[in-house]
Design a protein around this motif. Structure first.
Motif, PDB file in Angstrom:
ATOM      1  N   GLY A  91       2.035  15.056 -28.446  1.00 38.51           N
ATOM      2  CA  GLY A  91       3.179  14.642 -27.643  1.00 38.51           C
ATOM      3  C   GLY A  91       2.800  13.635 -26.593  1.00 38.51           C
ATOM      4  N   LEU A  92       3.603  13.585 -25.571  1.00 43.39           N
ATOM      5  CA  LEU A  92       3.365  12.666 -24.462  1.00 43.39           C
ATOM      6  C   LEU A  92       2.824  13.430 -23.264  1.00 43.39           C
ATOM      7  CD1 LEU A  92       6.655  10.550 -24.483  1.00 43.39           C
ATOM      8  CD2 LEU A  92       4.436   9.935 -25.438  1.00 43.39           C
ATOM      9  N   PHE A  93       1.978  12.782 -22.537  1.00 45.15           N
ATOM     10  CA  PHE A  93       1.471  13.353 -21.298  1.00 45.15           C
ATOM     11  C   PHE A  93       1.890  12.441 -20.163  1.00 45.15           C
ATOM     12  CE2 PHE A  93      -0.923  15.404 -24.491  1.00 45.15           C
ATOM     13  CZ  PHE A  93      -1.134  16.674 -23.994  1.00 45.15           C
ATOM     14  N   VAL A  94       2.380  13.048 -19.105  1.00 46.24           N
ATOM     15  CA  VAL A  94       2.951  12.309 -17.992  1.00 46.24           C
ATOM     16  C   VAL A  94       2.190  12.648 -16.715  1.00 46.24           C
ATOM     17  CG1 VAL A  94       5.058  11.938 -16.664  1.00 46.24           C
ATOM     18  CG2 VAL A  94       5.208  12.438 -19.101  1.00 46.24           C
ATOM     19  N   ASP A  95       1.908  11.626 -15.942  1.00 44.01           N
ATOM     20  CA  ASP A  95       1.323  11.839 -14.616  1.00 44.01           C
ATOM     21  C   ASP A  95       2.473  12.178 -13.672  1.00 44.01           C
ATOM     22  OD1 ASP A  95       0.233  11.750 -12.086  1.00 44.01           O
ATOM     23  OD2 ASP A  95      -0.741   9.799 -12.366  1.00 44.01           O
TER      24      ASP A  95
ATOM     25  N   ASP B  47       6.306   5.470 -12.043  1.00 43.52           N
ATOM     26  CA  ASP B  47       6.379   4.495 -13.127  1.00 43.52           C
ATOM     27  C   ASP B  47       6.043   5.138 -14.474  1.00 43.52           C
ATOM     28  OD1 ASP B  47       7.123   2.433 -11.410  1.00 43.52           O
ATOM     29  OD2 ASP B  47       5.039   1.823 -11.061  1.00 43.52           O
ATOM     30  N   ASP B  48       5.048   6.011 -14.488  1.00 37.61           N
ATOM     31  CA  ASP B  48       4.674   6.695 -15.724  1.00 37.61           C
ATOM     32  C   ASP B  48       5.793   7.627 -16.191  1.00 37.61           C
ATOM     33  OD1 ASP B  48       2.824   7.248 -17.847  1.00 37.61           O
ATOM     34  OD2 ASP B  48       2.349   9.156 -16.869  1.00 37.61           O
TER      35      ASP B  48
ATOM     36  N   LEU C  77      11.962   6.656 -20.853  1.00 32.97           N
ATOM     37  CA  LEU C  77      12.507   5.582 -21.686  1.00 32.97           C
ATOM     38  C   LEU C  77      11.968   5.649 -23.115  1.00 32.97           C
ATOM     39  CD1 LEU C  77      12.430   2.617 -19.139  1.00 32.97           C
ATOM     40  CD2 LEU C  77      14.440   3.853 -20.011  1.00 32.97           C
ATOM     41  N   TYR C  78      10.703   5.978 -23.244  1.00 40.25           N
ATOM     42  CA  TYR C  78      10.101   6.110 -24.569  1.00 40.25           C
ATOM     43  C   TYR C  78      10.808   7.207 -25.369  1.00 40.25           C
ATOM     44  CZ  TYR C  78       6.557   6.694 -28.194  1.00 40.25           C
ATOM     45  OH  TYR C  78       5.921   6.779 -29.399  1.00 40.25           O
ATOM     46  N   MET C  79      11.018   8.356 -24.739  1.00 39.77           N
ATOM     47  CA  MET C  79      11.661   9.472 -25.426  1.00 39.77           C
ATOM     48  C   MET C  79      13.140   9.219 -25.680  1.00 39.77           C
ATOM     49  SD  MET C  79       9.909  12.924 -23.883  1.00 39.77           S
ATOM     50  CE  MET C  79      10.496  12.644 -22.232  1.00 39.77           C
ATOM     51  N   ALA C  80      13.762   8.354 -24.895  1.00 40.20           N
ATOM     52  CA  ALA C  80      15.175   8.047 -25.083  1.00 40.20           C
ATOM     53  C   ALA C  80      15.414   7.219 -26.345  1.00 40.20           C
ATOM     54  CB  ALA C  80      15.724   7.312 -23.866  1.00 40.20           C
ATOM     55  N   ASP C  81      14.380   6.554 -26.815  1.00 37.94           N
ATOM     56  CA  ASP C  81      14.489   5.804 -28.064  1.00 37.94           C
ATOM     57  C   ASP C  81      14.516   6.790 -29.228  1.00 37.94           C
ATOM     58  OD1 ASP C  81      12.873   4.613 -30.518  1.00 37.94           O
ATOM     59  OD2 ASP C  81      13.831   2.930 -29.463  1.00 37.94           O
ATOM     60  N   ARG C  82      15.543   6.716 -30.038  1.00 36.17           N
ATOM     61  CA  ARG C  82      15.745   7.696 -31.114  1.00 36.17           C
ATOM     62  C   ARG C  82      14.554   7.760 -32.079  1.00 36.17           C
ATOM     63  NH1 ARG C  82      19.107  11.006 -33.386  1.00 36.17           N
ATOM     64  NH2 ARG C  82      19.501  11.075 -35.626  1.00 36.17           N
ATOM     65  N   THR C  83      14.015   6.628 -32.458  1.00 35.07           N
ATOM     66  CA  THR C  83      12.878   6.599 -33.384  1.00 35.07           C
ATOM     67  C   THR C  83      11.673   7.319 -32.785  1.00 35.07           C
ATOM     68  OG1 THR C  83      13.660   4.509 -34.313  1.00 35.07           O
ATOM     69  CG2 THR C  83      11.355   5.102 -34.725  1.00 35.07           C
ATOM     70  N   ASN C  84      11.385   7.049 -31.526  1.00 41.52           N
ATOM     71  CA  ASN C  84      10.264   7.712 -30.853  1.00 41.52           C
ATOM     72  C   ASN C  84      10.505   9.207 -30.726  1.00 41.52           C
ATOM     73  OD1 ASN C  84       9.028   5.218 -30.512  1.00 41.52           O
ATOM     74  ND2 ASN C  84       9.833   4.941 -28.455  1.00 41.52           N
ATOM     75  N   HIS C  85      11.744   9.563 -30.390  1.00 44.50           N
ATOM     76  CA  HIS C  85      12.085  10.984 -30.235  1.00 44.50           C
ATOM     77  C   HIS C  85      11.886  11.734 -31.552  1.00 44.50           C
ATOM     78  CE1 HIS C  85      14.133  14.500 -28.619  1.00 44.50           C
ATOM     79  NE2 HIS C  85      14.762  14.571 -29.777  1.00 44.50           N
TER      80      HIS C  85
END
Length: 65
Positions: A10-14, A19-20, A26-34
């Motif tokens: 998955g994704l790791f967030v600071d 900004d991170d 925004l990355y997860m809001a993209d349907r393809t990425n999700h």
């Protein structure tokens, strides 16, 4: 230790970096990425039982003594 096992899942967030956080949202809001992230999670099969965790704690205690 656990990061190495799950970093590709998955994704790791600071949490201290606005900004991170924004970038990951925004990355997860993209349907393809999700969809890709959800599929990665479905394939993830790592387990770490309480018995294994206890064995690890006992091993550390034994090394310290």
């Amino acid at each position: 230790g656990i990061y190495e096992r799950v970093k590709s899942v998955g994704l790791f967030v600071d949490p201290k970096n606005i900004d991170d956080i924004a970038e990951k949202i925004l990355y997860m809001a993209d349907r393809t990425n999700h969809i890709a992230l959800v599929e990665n999670l479905k394939k993830f099969s790592y387990t770490h039982s309480w018995a294994q965790i206890c064995d690890e704690i006992i091993a550390v205690v034994n090394r310290v003594q």
